[in-house]
Structure formats: C-alpha cells, structure tokens
Design a protein around this motif. Structure first.
Motif, mmCIF file in Angstrom:
data_model
loop_
_atom_site.group_PDB
_atom_site.id
_atom_site.type_symbol
_atom_site.label_atom_id
_atom_site.label_comp_id
_atom_site.label_asym_id
_atom_site.label_seq_id
_atom_site.Cartn_x
_atom_site.Cartn_y
_atom_site.Cartn_z
ATOM 1 N N UNK A 13 -8.020 8.126 -0.291
ATOM 2 C CA UNK A 13 -8.731 8.027 0.988
ATOM 3 C C UNK A 13 -7.917 7.221 2.004
ATOM 4 N N UNK A 14 -7.271 6.153 1.523
ATOM 5 C CA UNK A 14 -6.448 5.314 2.391
ATOM 6 C C UNK A 14 -4.981 5.666 2.193
ATOM 7 N N UNK A 15 -4.317 6.152 3.233
ATOM 8 C CA UNK A 15 -2.869 6.334 3.184
ATOM 9 C C UNK A 15 -2.206 5.045 3.687
ATOM 10 N N UNK A 16 -0.935 4.875 3.314
ATOM 11 C CA UNK A 16 -0.277 3.607 3.625
ATOM 12 C C UNK A 16 -0.843 2.457 2.819
ATOM 13 N N UNK A 17 -1.427 2.767 1.653
ATOM 14 C CA UNK A 17 -2.121 1.753 0.861
ATOM 15 C C UNK A 17 -1.174 0.694 0.317
ATOM 16 N N UNK A 58 5.346 7.310 -3.480
ATOM 17 C CA UNK A 58 6.168 8.046 -2.521
ATOM 18 C C UNK A 58 5.349 8.496 -1.324
ATOM 19 N N UNK A 59 4.058 8.765 -1.536
ATOM 20 C CA UNK A 59 3.202 9.207 -0.447
ATOM 21 C C UNK A 59 2.931 8.086 0.543
ATOM 22 N N UNK A 60 3.006 6.836 0.077
ATOM 23 C CA UNK A 60 2.660 5.706 0.921
ATOM 24 C C UNK A 60 3.865 5.012 1.532
ATOM 25 N N UNK A 61 5.048 5.346 1.078
ATOM 26 C CA UNK A 61 6.216 4.548 1.403
ATOM 27 C C UNK A 61 6.467 4.428 2.900
ATOM 28 N N UNK A 62 6.222 5.504 3.666
ATOM 29 C CA UNK A 62 6.585 5.501 5.083
ATOM 30 C C UNK A 62 5.388 5.748 5.999
ATOM 31 N N UNK A 63 4.170 5.623 5.474
ATOM 32 C CA UNK A 63 2.996 5.913 6.275
ATOM 33 C C UNK A 63 2.289 4.630 6.686
ATOM 34 N N UNK A 64 1.857 4.568 7.934
ATOM 35 C CA UNK A 64 1.033 3.454 8.377
ATOM 36 C C UNK A 64 -0.365 3.602 7.779
#
Length: 214
Positions: free
Chosen positions: A41-45, A9-15
């Motif tokens: 460390x990496x968002x949007x993974x 859920x944290x990565x779903x909409x993040x570049x």
C-alpha cells in the motif's frame, strides 16, 4: 544491534506515497472476526523505515513476567491523540484509513503505536488488543509495516470456540504492506510476531487504533 535493511527494488527510488485502498482483500475468519490485507500500500516504504529508525524516540520497556522482570523484546513508541506523528505520510495513512472505514468503524483512527523489531530475536507473544474497549466491543486495528517482512500470525483464541488452535494464519508483512484486523478479532482471535532464525532484517510496524483501544 539490528541487521541492516535489505532494500526492496520497488522502493529504492520512489518517494513515499500511498496507493488506493480499493484493492484490499478481506478474509472472513470466525465469530465476526475478519482481516483485510493490501500488499505494498505504501511505496517508498524503505525511506519511511530509515527515517523512523533514526528519528523516533524509541524506548525499551521492562515487564513483570511471573516472578521476575524481563526486557520487552522490541523497541516501542506511542503517539496519543492530538500528538504529531513523526512523518506526514503517517498522518496521511491514518486519515485515509479513517475515511475508508468511516461507515464500518463509525469513528476515526486516533492513536499510533510503533514497534521496532530489530532482528529475529525481537517478537511479541500471542495476544489480543483488549485493553479498553477492545475487550468487549468490535473494533479495528490497522497495521502498516515498513522494513523487511516478518510473519504476523493469527489463530483462534484458546477457549473461544472459534475452531482449532492449529488453524493458524500467517502473513509476512513488510515494505509497505497493510493489514487491518476488524470485527471481533481482538476478542476471539490472537496475533503474534514469532521469533525467527536466520538472516532476519529489521521491521517497524505502525498500529493505528481508535480512541480507547490498546
């Protein structure tokens, strides 16, 4: 066939973007070995996972195992020095790690090895990255994980007098988590991705290494 990725859920909409390395946590192991761990460390993974799964020229390998040749239980791809990495965010990750560890490592990370664990049947056995300089020098291997978490296990290398083999450390890594193995870790400890049962989704690991370490 790999299972579908269960998106975070944290990565779903993040570049895709890298956070600060200032929050990394070090654990001293034994005989000069240590690990640094930084979750997320990496968002949007998940976006990075999808691109790598689709675009990297993955290959299967076969290896001699005693008296027979067997399939390596994962897909592989290796990027040597001066080769373009498949996504700009990976170049950024390598350069950021090189800058952060410059004083301690004394040289940049130069290569990237990618492993694709399609499901729980894919794995890697206990080993240290001891081909080349890692066999006799302290070094570092930094692993960035995308996709669903899989356990990376570490244990003292049998016969290295680092402690009982039963003292295994386990880190579930995925969705942009980072682990760095440093010091004597490749010589005095071993690491593995054990096989797993149940609903296990796919994971890709990106291993950054200095020159002459495999």
């Amino acid at each position: 066939m790999a299972a579908d990725l269960q998106a975070s859920l944290l990565d779903a909409f993040e570049d895709p973007a890298l956070g600060s390395l200032s929050g990394i946590q070090r654990t001293e192991l034994s005989r000069g070995a240590w690990i640094d761990v930084l979750p997320g460390w990496l968002t949007g993974a998940d976006q990075v996972y999808e691109r790598l799964a689709a675009d990297v020229p993955w290959r299967e390998e076969r290896r001699q195992m005693y008296d027979r040749v067997v399939d390596v239980p994962r897909l592989l791809c290796f990027y040597g020095e001066n080769e373009d990495l498949p996504l700009p965010i990976l170049d950024e990750a390598r350069d950021s790690l090189s800058e952060y560890y410059a004083d301690e490592l004394g040289e940049p990370f130069r290569t990237a090895g990618l492993c694709f664990y399609r499901d729980g049947r894919d794995s890697v056995a206990w080993h240290g990255d001891k081909i080349g300089r890692g066999n006799h020098e302290d070094t570092m291997v930094a692993i960035l994980s995308v996709g669903e978490p899989r356990v990376l296990a570490l244990r003292p290398r049998p016969g290295s007098n680092t402690g009982p083999v039963s003292s295994t450390i386990r880190h579930p890594l995925g969705h942009g988590d980072l682990i760095v193995m440093g010091g004597s870790c490749q010589r005095t400890w071993e690491h593995a991705i054990p096989k797993a049962t149940g609903r296990i989704g796919p994971r890709i690991s990106i291993q950054f290494r200095p020159r002459g370490v495999r």
